[in-house]
Write a protein that holds these residues in place. Sequence first.
Motif, mmCIF file in Angstrom:
data_model
loop_
_atom_site.group_PDB
_atom_site.id
_atom_site.type_symbol
_atom_site.label_atom_id
_atom_site.label_comp_id
_atom_site.label_asym_id
_atom_site.label_seq_id
_atom_site.Cartn_x
_atom_site.Cartn_y
_atom_site.Cartn_z
ATOM 1 N N SER A 42 0.846 -1.192 0.000
ATOM 2 C CA SER A 42 0.000 0.000 0.000
ATOM 3 C C SER A 42 0.886 1.248 0.000
ATOM 4 O O SER A 42 1.887 1.298 0.711
ATOM 5 C CB SER A 42 -0.852 -0.054 1.267
ATOM 6 O OG SER A 42 -1.737 1.002 1.263
ATOM 7 N N GLN A 101 -12.136 0.980 -8.451
ATOM 8 C CA GLN A 101 -12.376 0.179 -7.252
ATOM 9 C C GLN A 101 -13.847 0.248 -6.826
ATOM 10 O O GLN A 101 -14.445 -0.746 -6.431
ATOM 11 C CB GLN A 101 -11.494 0.776 -6.154
ATOM 12 C CG GLN A 101 -11.341 -0.070 -4.947
ATOM 13 C CD GLN A 101 -10.291 0.525 -4.005
ATOM 14 O OE1 GLN A 101 -9.444 1.316 -4.409
ATOM 15 N NE2 GLN A 101 -10.345 0.134 -2.759
ATOM 16 N N GLU A 179 -7.528 -2.106 -8.637
ATOM 17 C CA GLU A 179 -8.008 -2.930 -7.514
ATOM 18 C C GLU A 179 -9.500 -3.239 -7.641
ATOM 19 O O GLU A 179 -10.296 -2.890 -6.765
ATOM 20 C CB GLU A 179 -7.696 -2.233 -6.187
ATOM 21 C CG GLU A 179 -6.211 -1.942 -6.043
ATOM 22 C CD GLU A 179 -5.771 -1.753 -4.605
ATOM 23 O OE1 GLU A 179 -6.499 -2.149 -3.698
ATOM 24 O OE2 GLU A 179 -4.671 -1.211 -4.408
ATOM 25 N N SER A 182 -11.216 -5.051 -4.545
ATOM 26 C CA SER A 182 -10.902 -4.749 -3.140
ATOM 27 C C SER A 182 -12.089 -4.203 -2.364
ATOM 28 O O SER A 182 -12.098 -4.244 -1.138
ATOM 29 C CB SER A 182 -9.706 -3.804 -3.045
ATOM 30 O OG SER A 182 -10.036 -2.574 -3.624
ATOM 31 N N THR A 210 -3.705 -5.118 -8.384
ATOM 32 C CA THR A 210 -4.492 -6.105 -7.644
ATOM 33 C C THR A 210 -3.726 -6.663 -6.449
ATOM 34 O O THR A 210 -2.497 -6.623 -6.411
ATOM 35 C CB THR A 210 -4.913 -7.269 -8.578
ATOM 36 O OG1 THR A 210 -5.749 -8.168 -7.857
ATOM 37 C CG2 THR A 210 -3.712 -8.047 -9.115
ATOM 38 N N HIS A 211 -4.499 -7.176 -5.479
ATOM 39 C CA HIS A 211 -3.926 -7.919 -4.348
ATOM 40 C C HIS A 211 -4.227 -9.407 -4.500
ATOM 41 O O HIS A 211 -3.902 -10.195 -3.613
ATOM 42 C CB HIS A 211 -4.523 -7.422 -3.026
ATOM 43 C CG HIS A 211 -4.084 -6.033 -2.686
ATOM 44 N ND1 HIS A 211 -2.785 -5.712 -2.395
ATOM 45 C CD2 HIS A 211 -4.771 -4.871 -2.603
ATOM 46 C CE1 HIS A 211 -2.683 -4.414 -2.146
ATOM 47 N NE2 HIS A 211 -3.875 -3.886 -2.271
ATOM 48 N N GLU A 212 -4.889 -9.770 -5.596
ATOM 49 C CA GLU A 212 -5.255 -11.179 -5.816
ATOM 50 C C GLU A 212 -4.061 -11.900 -6.438
ATOM 51 O O GLU A 212 -3.910 -11.965 -7.650
ATOM 52 C CB GLU A 212 -6.480 -11.268 -6.736
ATOM 53 C CG GLU A 212 -7.716 -10.569 -6.208
ATOM 54 C CD GLU A 212 -8.310 -11.259 -4.988
ATOM 55 O OE1 GLU A 212 -8.069 -12.476 -4.811
ATOM 56 O OE2 GLU A 212 -9.010 -10.581 -4.224
#
Length: 258
Positions: A42, A101, A179, A182, A210-212
């Motif tokens: 982040s 988002q 994102e 999210s 992305t955080h995936e």
Amino acid sequence: MSESQVALELVDIYKAYGKLEVLKGVSLTAKDGDVISILGSSGSGKSTLLRCINLLEQPAKGEIVIGGEELKLKPGKEGELEAVSRRQLEHMRSRIGFVFQNFNLWPHKTILNNITEAPINVLKQSKEQATARAEELLKKVGLYEKRHAYPGNLSGGQQQRIAIARALAMDPQVLLFDEPTSALDPELVNEVLSVMRELADEGRTMLIVTHEMRFAREVSSQVVFLHQGQIEEIGPPEQVFDNPTSQRVRDFMSSHLG
């Protein structure tokens, strides 16, 4: 097979908020059909980088080239770059699909009207043409039956799938995803990722913040890891995920894939 064309090129993008440098000279090239996942902690500048591409954020320095056409920029009053020509900027923006988002759908318009608005007003399509294409895209994202509903009547996952359909309605050269999952409840994430996976399989050019992690590993042709506004690591997913050269990336991967 011919050499694939460059869809998007970013050269030496800088961005600062006051004294805080958010991007410190990021360069990135996406060829037609590339799926580039942008990872990082982040505050590393991932979303800011995406938003600089269509001047939602104004970079302080750098070049932006879409499909071989350079966006002409000049220094503005605050020292940030702005478009020389409003018309060229609108034209370039019409070639970039942006999926936010928080969906950014118009709450007072039906799903169908959300999707047809830009093709009618920007691409000058007839209402019939825009509606036919919108209905086709709604079938693609599995929401044709919701075409007369309003965004407030849909789940977050459904709204995000509508936002993807809206971006596709402009037939963009590049799709940007900031994102996209999210803001969703965990059980709704997969319905959005499956639509994105299908787009990757079709050869759409996409940049995805992305955080995936598992998804990024599966669909990406390239993975970029940003740290404090600079590219810390870039390469194919098997290299960045399994054999990163940077200790920082190794630590990140072990904590996120643990």
